[in-house]
Structure formats: C-alpha cells, structure tokens
Write an enzyme that holds these catalytic residues in place. Sequence first.
Site, PDB file in Angstrom:
ATOM      1  N   GLY A  29     -19.114  52.924  22.070  1.00 13.97           N
ATOM      2  CA  GLY A  29     -20.463  53.406  22.394  1.00 13.97           C
ATOM      3  C   GLY A  29     -21.073  52.523  23.471  1.00 13.97           C
ATOM      4  O   GLY A  29     -22.214  52.076  23.340  1.00 13.97           O
ATOM      5  N   SER A  68     -28.252  52.372  10.141  1.00 13.29           N
ATOM      6  CA  SER A  68     -29.596  52.686  10.624  1.00 13.29           C
ATOM      7  C   SER A  68     -30.644  52.376   9.557  1.00 13.29           C
ATOM      8  O   SER A  68     -30.416  52.601   8.366  1.00 13.29           O
ATOM      9  CB  SER A  68     -29.690  54.163  10.990  1.00 13.29           C
ATOM     10  OG  SER A  68     -31.029  54.508  11.242  1.00 13.29           O
ATOM     11  N   SER A  69     -31.809  51.934  10.043  1.00 14.85           N
ATOM     12  CA  SER A  69     -32.918  51.667   9.118  1.00 14.85           C
ATOM     13  C   SER A  69     -33.421  52.953   8.468  1.00 14.85           C
ATOM     14  O   SER A  69     -34.077  52.908   7.427  1.00 14.85           O
ATOM     15  CB  SER A  69     -34.067  50.968   9.863  1.00 14.85           C
ATOM     16  OG  SER A  69     -34.467  51.723  10.984  1.00 14.85           O
ATOM     17  N   CYS A  70     -33.105  54.123   9.058  1.00 15.74           N
ATOM     18  CA  CYS A  70     -33.487  55.412   8.454  1.00 15.74           C
ATOM     19  C   CYS A  70     -32.781  55.636   7.132  1.00 15.74           C
ATOM     20  O   CYS A  70     -33.180  56.534   6.380  1.00 15.74           O
ATOM     21  CB  CYS A  70     -33.090  56.578   9.338  1.00 15.74           C
ATOM     22  SG  CYS A  70     -33.738  56.539  10.948  1.00 15.74           S
ATOM     23  N   TYR A  83     -29.090  62.615   9.686  1.00 12.90           N
ATOM     24  CA  TYR A  83     -28.593  61.445  10.435  1.00 12.90           C
ATOM     25  C   TYR A  83     -28.420  60.253   9.489  1.00 12.90           C
ATOM     26  O   TYR A  83     -27.407  59.545   9.525  1.00 12.90           O
ATOM     27  CB  TYR A  83     -29.606  61.124  11.535  1.00 12.90           C
ATOM     28  CG  TYR A  83     -29.382  59.833  12.275  1.00 12.90           C
ATOM     29  CD1 TYR A  83     -28.439  59.750  13.292  1.00 12.90           C
ATOM     30  CD2 TYR A  83     -30.126  58.697  11.965  1.00 12.90           C
ATOM     31  CE1 TYR A  83     -28.246  58.574  13.987  1.00 12.90           C
ATOM     32  CE2 TYR A  83     -29.944  57.509  12.655  1.00 12.90           C
ATOM     33  CZ  TYR A  83     -29.007  57.452  13.669  1.00 12.90           C
ATOM     34  OH  TYR A  83     -28.819  56.276  14.348  1.00 12.90           O
ATOM     35  N   LYS A 110     -25.040  58.028   8.484  1.00 10.77           N
ATOM     36  CA  LYS A 110     -24.958  56.568   8.632  1.00 10.77           C
ATOM     37  C   LYS A 110     -24.615  55.911   7.301  1.00 10.77           C
ATOM     38  O   LYS A 110     -23.850  54.947   7.249  1.00 10.77           O
ATOM     39  CB  LYS A 110     -26.281  56.020   9.185  1.00 10.77           C
ATOM     40  CG  LYS A 110     -26.471  56.285  10.662  1.00 10.77           C
ATOM     41  CD  LYS A 110     -25.491  55.442  11.484  1.00 10.77           C
ATOM     42  CE  LYS A 110     -25.787  55.467  12.964  1.00 10.77           C
ATOM     43  NZ  LYS A 110     -24.830  54.647  13.739  1.00 10.77           N
ATOM     44  N   HIS A 145     -37.214  57.718  21.531  1.00 10.65           N
ATOM     45  CA  HIS A 145     -37.983  57.085  20.471  1.00 10.65           C
ATOM     46  C   HIS A 145     -39.370  56.739  21.020  1.00 10.65           C
ATOM     47  O   HIS A 145     -39.622  56.846  22.214  1.00 10.65           O
ATOM     48  CB  HIS A 145     -37.278  55.820  19.979  1.00 10.65           C
ATOM     49  CG  HIS A 145     -36.030  56.092  19.207  1.00 10.65           C
ATOM     50  ND1 HIS A 145     -34.792  56.149  19.789  1.00 10.65           N
ATOM     51  CD2 HIS A 145     -35.839  56.350  17.889  1.00 10.65           C
ATOM     52  CE1 HIS A 145     -33.885  56.430  18.866  1.00 10.65           C
ATOM     53  NE2 HIS A 145     -34.488  56.551  17.705  1.00 10.65           N
ATOM     54  N   TRP A 200     -48.168  60.980  19.173  1.00 10.22           N
ATOM     55  CA  TRP A 200     -47.897  61.823  18.012  1.00 10.22           C
ATOM     56  C   TRP A 200     -48.297  61.138  16.712  1.00 10.22           C
ATOM     57  O   TRP A 200     -48.157  59.911  16.569  1.00 10.22           O
ATOM     58  CB  TRP A 200     -46.414  62.161  17.922  1.00 10.22           C
ATOM     59  CG  TRP A 200     -45.891  62.940  19.087  1.00 10.22           C
ATOM     60  CD1 TRP A 200     -46.636  63.579  20.054  1.00 10.22           C
ATOM     61  CD2 TRP A 200     -44.520  63.153  19.414  1.00 10.22           C
ATOM     62  NE1 TRP A 200     -45.805  64.181  20.963  1.00 10.22           N
ATOM     63  CE2 TRP A 200     -44.505  63.947  20.594  1.00 10.22           C
ATOM     64  CE3 TRP A 200     -43.312  62.769  18.843  1.00 10.22           C
ATOM     65  CZ2 TRP A 200     -43.317  64.340  21.199  1.00 10.22           C
ATOM     66  CZ3 TRP A 200     -42.123  63.166  19.435  1.00 10.22           C
ATOM     67  CH2 TRP A 200     -42.132  63.944  20.598  1.00 10.22           C
ATOM     68  N   ASP A 206     -45.535  61.964  11.228  1.00 13.18           N
ATOM     69  CA  ASP A 206     -45.553  60.495  11.246  1.00 13.18           C
ATOM     70  C   ASP A 206     -44.164  59.924  10.967  1.00 13.18           C
ATOM     71  O   ASP A 206     -43.864  58.787  11.310  1.00 13.18           O
ATOM     72  CB  ASP A 206     -46.496  59.968  10.148  1.00 13.18           C
ATOM     73  CG  ASP A 206     -47.901  59.727  10.676  1.00 13.18           C
ATOM     74  OD1 ASP A 206     -48.091  59.681  11.912  1.00 13.18           O
ATOM     75  OD2 ASP A 206     -48.814  59.583   9.836  1.00 13.18           O
TER      76      ASP A 206
HETATM   77  O1  GFB Z   1     -39.479  56.325  17.278  1.00 11.86           O
HETATM   78  P1  GFB Z   1     -39.672  57.591  16.540  1.00 11.86           P
HETATM   79  O2  GFB Z   1     -39.387  58.846  17.289  1.00 11.86           O
HETATM   80  O3  GFB Z   1     -38.779  57.668  15.242  1.00 11.86           O
HETATM   81  O4  GFB Z   1     -41.189  57.678  16.041  1.00 11.86           O
HETATM   82  P2  GFB Z   1     -38.835  57.038  13.760  1.00 11.86           P
HETATM   83  C1  GFB Z   1     -41.852  56.605  15.458  1.00 11.86           C
HETATM   84  C2  GFB Z   1     -43.320  56.955  15.253  1.00 11.86           C
HETATM   85  O5  GFB Z   1     -43.964  57.062  16.531  1.00 11.86           O
HETATM   86  C3  GFB Z   1     -43.581  58.274  14.530  1.00 11.86           C
HETATM   87  C4  GFB Z   1     -44.730  58.240  16.566  1.00 11.86           C
HETATM   88  O6  GFB Z   1     -44.680  58.100  13.658  1.00 11.86           O
HETATM   89  C5  GFB Z   1     -43.959  59.209  15.678  1.00 11.86           C
HETATM   90  O7  GFB Z   1     -44.774  60.297  15.273  1.00 11.86           O
HETATM   91  N1  GFB Z   1     -44.911  58.674  17.950  1.00 11.86           N
HETATM   92  C6  GFB Z   1     -46.106  58.698  18.603  1.00 11.86           C
HETATM   93  C7  GFB Z   1     -43.976  59.131  18.797  1.00 11.86           C
HETATM   94  N2  GFB Z   1     -45.964  59.202  19.825  1.00 11.86           N
HETATM   95  C8  GFB Z   1     -44.645  59.468  19.979  1.00 11.86           C
HETATM   96  C9  GFB Z   1     -43.897  59.985  21.079  1.00 11.86           C
HETATM   97  O8  GFB Z   1     -44.401  60.312  22.143  1.00 11.86           O
HETATM   98  N3  GFB Z   1     -42.543  60.101  20.890  1.00 11.86           N
HETATM   99  C10 GFB Z   1     -41.937  59.736  19.715  1.00 11.86           C
HETATM  100  N4  GFB Z   1     -40.591  59.856  19.602  1.00 11.86           N
HETATM  101  N5  GFB Z   1     -42.641  59.262  18.649  1.00 11.86           N
HETATM  102  C11 GFB Z   1     -36.253  57.209  13.969  1.00 11.86           C
HETATM  103  C12 GFB Z   1     -35.280  58.266  13.567  1.00 11.86           C
HETATM  104  O9  GFB Z   1     -37.399  57.433  13.228  1.00 11.86           O
HETATM  105  O10 GFB Z   1     -35.793  55.908  13.738  1.00 11.86           O
HETATM  106  C13 GFB Z   1     -33.968  58.032  14.156  1.00 11.86           C
HETATM  107  O11 GFB Z   1     -35.766  59.528  13.930  1.00 11.86           O
HETATM  108  C14 GFB Z   1     -33.561  56.563  14.322  1.00 11.86           C
HETATM  109  O12 GFB Z   1     -33.076  58.700  13.345  1.00 11.86           O
HETATM  110  C15 GFB Z   1     -34.706  55.581  14.508  1.00 11.86           C
HETATM  111  O13 GFB Z   1     -32.796  56.141  13.255  1.00 11.86           O
HETATM  112  C16 GFB Z   1     -34.321  54.155  14.263  1.00 11.86           C
HETATM  113  O14 GFB Z   1     -38.977  55.548  13.796  1.00 11.86           O
HETATM  114  O15 GFB Z   1     -39.823  57.756  12.931  1.00 11.86           O
END
Ligand code: GFB
Length: 315
Positions: free
Chosen positions: A11, A105-107, A134, A138, A177, A200, A267
């Site tokens: 990767g 993954s922390s998820c 996902y 993991k 992210h 968001w 969220d």
């Molecule tokens: O980083 P993120 O997409 O993933 O979102 P997770 C983290 C938080 O940021 C959530 C908010 O509460 C989103 O709603 N957020 C605010 C946004 N604005 C935005 C934006 O413009 N874009 C995005 N993407 N988020 C991930 C998993 O979860 O964690 C993956 O989906 C992965 O599987 C990763 O493992 C480590 O932190 O919620």
Amino acid sequence: MRSDATIYVAGQTTLLGAAIVRALKRQRCLLIEERDPDFSDRAAVDAFLRRTSPEAMIIAAGASGGIHANQAFPAEFMQDNLLVACHLIDSAYRHGVGKLLYLGSSCSYPKHCPQPMRIESLLTGPLEPTNAPYAVAKLAGMTLCQAYRQQFGAMFIVGIPGDAFGPGDDFHPDRSHVIASLIRKMHEAKEGGAASVEVWGTGRPRRGFIFADDLASACLFVLRAYEGAEPINIAGDWDVSIKDVAELIKEVVGFSGALQFNASKPDGIPVKVLDGSRLYQMGWRPRHTIREALSATYQWFVGTQQEMPAVRSGA
Ligand code: GFB
C-alpha cells in the site's frame, strides 16, 4: 528483527504507506520499491512475494475514506480490505516473512466505548453503523494475524492507528476524511471569496488525530520493538473536537468567513480517541504540534493542487 532486514510496505500509495516509505528512506533501510501488485489477485500477490522475498512487511493497504465514502461504498470497502488481508497475510506466511505489522482501524472499536479506547474494549459492543462493513473487514484482518500466530507461530503483530492526516492525503470531496476535506473547502472558499463553509455534523465529535509522519515513525518503532499477540494502539496525544479542528484549519488556511455546522449530516462515532499509553511507556513520542502538522498538510495541498485530477462528483 535485524536492523538490515529488507522491508516491503504493502500500500505504498496510501497516505500512511507513503509516509512509512518516506520514513524508511530517511532511515536508509533496505526497502522493496517495486510497485504494489494487485492485492485482489491472489496469484499476483503470491508471485510478488515469492520474487521479492521481504524479511519484514507492513500492511498499509486497502480502500479507505471518510464518513461519506464509507456510506457510499460499503461493499467495495469491505471486500477490498478482506482481500488485502486474506491474500497478503497468507502469502507473507508462506514466503517466510519474519515480521509482519498489519494496520487495523480505530473504527473497529465499539461505537460507545470507554475513552480513551483500550485494546480490551475491542469486540465488546456494536460498531458505528456509518463504517461497520469497513470495520468488520479490519477486525477480520486483525484476527487473521492472531490466527497465524496461534496456528503457525508467525511473528505477525497488529497496530491500530489514530485518525491520520498529512501530505499525500486524499482531498477528493467524496472520499476525504475531515481534515483534508475542510482544508480544501476553506482554501476554495478563500480563493473564491465565499462567506461561509459547511462543516458536517454538530462539530461535537472528538477524534484522536495523528500526523501521518509521526504515525509512520511510530509504525517503524512498533515493527522493531513490539512482539505481543494483542494489538497495540498507535496514537499520539491529540484529542480534538471537530469544531476546534475546523477553527484551527481556518487559521492555518487564512479563511476569514463563517463555519456553518450542518447537523443533518452524520456525526459518526461520538468520540474516537485511542489510548496510546503502551506505546509511550515503550518510549515513542510524536514530534509535531497539531499546528505544524496542519500547516505542512496545507502547504502540500497548495503545492500539488495543479497536478490534482479534476473533481467529478461520484468519480
Ligand atoms: O474524518 P471523517 O470523515 O470520519 O469524519 P470518521 C469525522 C467527523 O468530521 C464526522 C465531521 O463527525 C464528520 O461529520 N466532518 C465535518 C466532516 N465536516 C466534514 C467534511 O467536510 N468531511 C468529512 N469527511 N467529515 C472514519 C471512517 O470515521 O474514520 C473511516 O469513516 C476511517 O472508516 C477513519 O476508519 C479512521 O472519523 O467519522
């Protein structure tokens, strides 16, 4: 593990894989630099590892993305990560890889988990629905490493990284992210003179962010120093709300408009902060402040923007 062992990073083009390759090069390690094979093709993975025969390996491969991508592509994300785990872990064993670090993954921690998240909380409760497919893939990869240890005595270890960001991140709006997404939105709002940027969710969730270069250095530290059967969290010491990280990004980017929180967007997991105390006890420390890390990421984004592919929704 010998200090002159040949290492393969599976990767190499992911955020984390590329950061690990940079760290290995800085440390002048013996690195297998051939392009990754197609991980969904068992025969191709097998032929690659037979030919290159690495002594150590880090698996930083597999489809990943932010909350939107996890909801849009759950089948792809799950299948891709399952194939990565099945093909690479088995092939590594059969071709004599002496030490393997699989990155989970922390998820994979339960949605409502005592904070900071400790290893003993794994598999004790339901997962966050926005990324459960996902996360299950993991968990399968993590458990598969433990099965190869148990059945064959393989020195396969598992690291669970915090929420990484940094140079080389994916800034595509459909996949990114939160940090990459907000950097891009605020940069484009600044350039276009927009009055506000949408963030968001409520802004209340908290994440244990870590800079990709610090995470890479921790992965190499763990690869060399850790031999335990139970996974180890690979985390820094940042525990930041989405609102606070959005404010910091605003400063770093120089965007002077407003942040508009859109609570109709999910969220995700309310708090996801890893307990990194074991790694700290072993002597590892991150080297960057969050402001330095955000600035380096923003500089990279600005510097590479010309070469970025045009963004098409749903691409
Ligand atoms: O980083 P993120 O997409 O993933 O979102 P997770 C983290 C938080 O940021 C959530 C908010 O509460 C989103 O709603 N957020 C605010 C946004 N604005 C935005 C934006 O413009 N874009 C995005 N993407 N988020 C991930 C998993 O979860 O964690 C993956 O989906 C992965 O599987 C990763 O493992 C480590 O932190 O919620």
